[in-house]
Write an enzyme that holds these catalytic residues in place. Sequence first.
Site, PDB file in Angstrom:
ATOM      1  N   GLU A   1       0.184   5.057   4.585  1.00  6.84           N
ATOM      2  CA  GLU A   1       0.446   3.666   4.207  1.00  6.84           C
ATOM      3  C   GLU A   1       1.234   2.932   5.295  1.00  6.84           C
ATOM      4  O   GLU A   1       0.943   1.783   5.611  1.00  6.84           O
ATOM      5  CB  GLU A   1       1.231   3.632   2.884  1.00  6.84           C
TER       6      GLU A   1
ATOM      7  N   ASP B   1      11.210   3.966   1.362  1.00 11.86           N
ATOM      8  CA  ASP B   1       9.806   4.057   0.972  1.00 11.86           C
ATOM      9  C   ASP B   1       8.893   4.556   2.086  1.00 11.86           C
ATOM     10  O   ASP B   1       8.198   3.753   2.705  1.00 11.86           O
ATOM     11  CB  ASP B   1       9.328   2.669   0.495  1.00 11.86           C
TER      12      ASP B   1
ATOM     13  N   GLU C   1       8.865  -1.360 -10.053  1.00 13.43           N
ATOM     14  CA  GLU C   1       7.829  -2.291  -9.601  1.00 13.43           C
ATOM     15  C   GLU C   1       6.962  -2.795 -10.759  1.00 13.43           C
ATOM     16  O   GLU C   1       5.738  -2.827 -10.672  1.00 13.43           O
ATOM     17  CB  GLU C   1       6.956  -1.630  -8.520  1.00 13.43           C
TER      18      GLU C   1
END
Length: 652
Positions: free
Chosen positions: A348, A320, A247
């Site tokens: 998240e 993820d 990323e």
Amino acid sequence: MNRPLLFISCLVSAFLAEGAVVNVPGGKSHPVLTAAYGELRSLPANDTVNVRLAKLDNLGKEGYELSRKGHTYTLSAPGAEGVLYGAFHIARRGVADGVTVRESPRFRTRILNHWDNLDGTVERGYAGRSLWKWDELPGTVSPRYKEYARRIASAGINATVLNNVNASPLILSAPYLEKVKALADVFRPYGIKVYLSVNFASPMALDSLPTADPLDPAVRKWWKRKADEIYRLIPDFGGFLVKANSEGQPGPMDFGRTHADGANMLARALKPHGGEVMWRAFVYSPIDADRAKQAYMEFQPLDGKFEPNVTVQIKNGPVDFQPREPYSPLFGAMPSTPEMVEFQITQEYLGHANHLAFLAPMWEEFFSYVDPSGLTAVAGVANIGDDPVMTGHPLADANLWAFGRLAWNPALSSEEIAREWIDNNLVNPDTPDSIRRDLVEMLTDSREAVVDYMMPLGLHHIFAFGHHYGPEPWCDVEGARPDWLPRYYHKADSTGLGFDRTPSGSNAVEQYPEPLRSQLADIDSCPEELLLWFHHAPWDKRMKSGRTLWEELCHRYARGVKKTGEFQTRWNAARPWIDAAVWEDVNDRLVTQARDAQWWKDACLLYFSQFSGQTVTEEALPLMHTLDELEKVILGIDNYTNPPASLLNSKR
Ligand code: BDP
């Protein structure tokens, strides 16, 4: 708001005035022993604790043996840490009369990963700002640092990474290292080692080296000197956590080297001091291969190429931190390399701090596939901030607890952990058993409820872009990487739904060992909760329940919404037994959760019905929204923790 301090702190404060009789061996002085004795002395006055420091068979330095006869405890341990953990065990009333327990942690390192930035923000943090007040440190040392240390130590956690994996190079600058030292000094008496996330290009950013190539002698020397500097300040420093070539973060591949070259260079710098490197396997690039396959493809061939003090840190699932993923096939695929798992405690992808999602069942599920004996450590991305309750949602405190407890003993059941937490932290001592049972069930059901109303049957990553809170299966962002968009994952079309990862599709199943591989590859033997992860299943596929896939999808979404209603009922019934402020706070969040569940159900079913060509089943009615209305919702990055109701009217 006046909230109780959670974990053992509430027990301790309740009895501080009096204090137990503690008989300790003479001679030894150790900061951890001092803290442990402090914990023991704050037990009730009618308790007596006899402490023995002695070598005990098969118990490492963190282990202990504990027995109780009435109000008299005997606590034996080979080391100071064992006395500390034994003290916390007594505080949570974890030993029955006449019984002797022997405990030692399953994993050597039980570590929190804080994704805290130096500007005080927390990436994916929903509990306020960072607990670390970098601007004030090292001069001002907040009392909350000690509160934090006691709290995580009481759950069995023994290490912490202070800063975000998307690391600022500044953390390694001399002024920041002084601040880190101040925190390490507070944590040390609680047996907690400090680690740092490091930016691989730090030598370039901090000292203008022309390169960060791990084979360059000047770069190697830079890291060696940096390690020496750190250990001069913090002699028991744990080591580095690294996110590299992921990323947009820099890494060895920027210089034509491998992950192993990069990790080994850091490992050699730390080795003389006993430090270690945790090198993350969370990598994926915008190449053609299925994202779920990429970490394995990049790391598996490097097996055996790492220094012994490097551990590869792997997220529990291959994509993820989704509400449900299969385990990452990298586990067990690198037999010559130490491996550790990374869980995400911060929610998240499970409703942030607004939704109740007790995560022990998710981690228990992971350990039902992955043998803990193959792992050296367990990491958890922290859900901690400077919010008064530290975890935002008061019940999310149970997740921090569960992480520590499972990292200590992965054989514990979710029920046991939930009960322990509820008894010690949530309800008052007179609470009837039926209420306690209902609360335990509410916690242990909650993760599955989230899966049901967000992404049942193996669906994944159909979140709104960026903030990962609400549903947006239709999301399209011009120029965005395909693997950041929901369509990449759900692949809805007129024939069916789901990602074909069998040999006729991406063949991600080939990364799993037999017989699991064949089980997953066969649409009829693949566990239904993972069906759409591994298969593009036809809409009329018959499920075990006798429903078609479409009907089952409606059923699961409806079931999830229904559960959120049940949570409210149970919470109402428990009201007399719970601190009023905590009750109110959680109640508000449960209302939000129920509303969001409805939002998820309506959005996903209305959207997918366009492909299935069928209407939403009776069971999943009523629909409170129209697709048109929902497609106009925009959750901004600044207001994503706010209830979306107010946003339902906002237009693109
Ligand atoms: C993803 C998060 C992102 C993290 C990344 C990571 O969305 O904020 O930086 O993982 O783990 O889940 O590195």
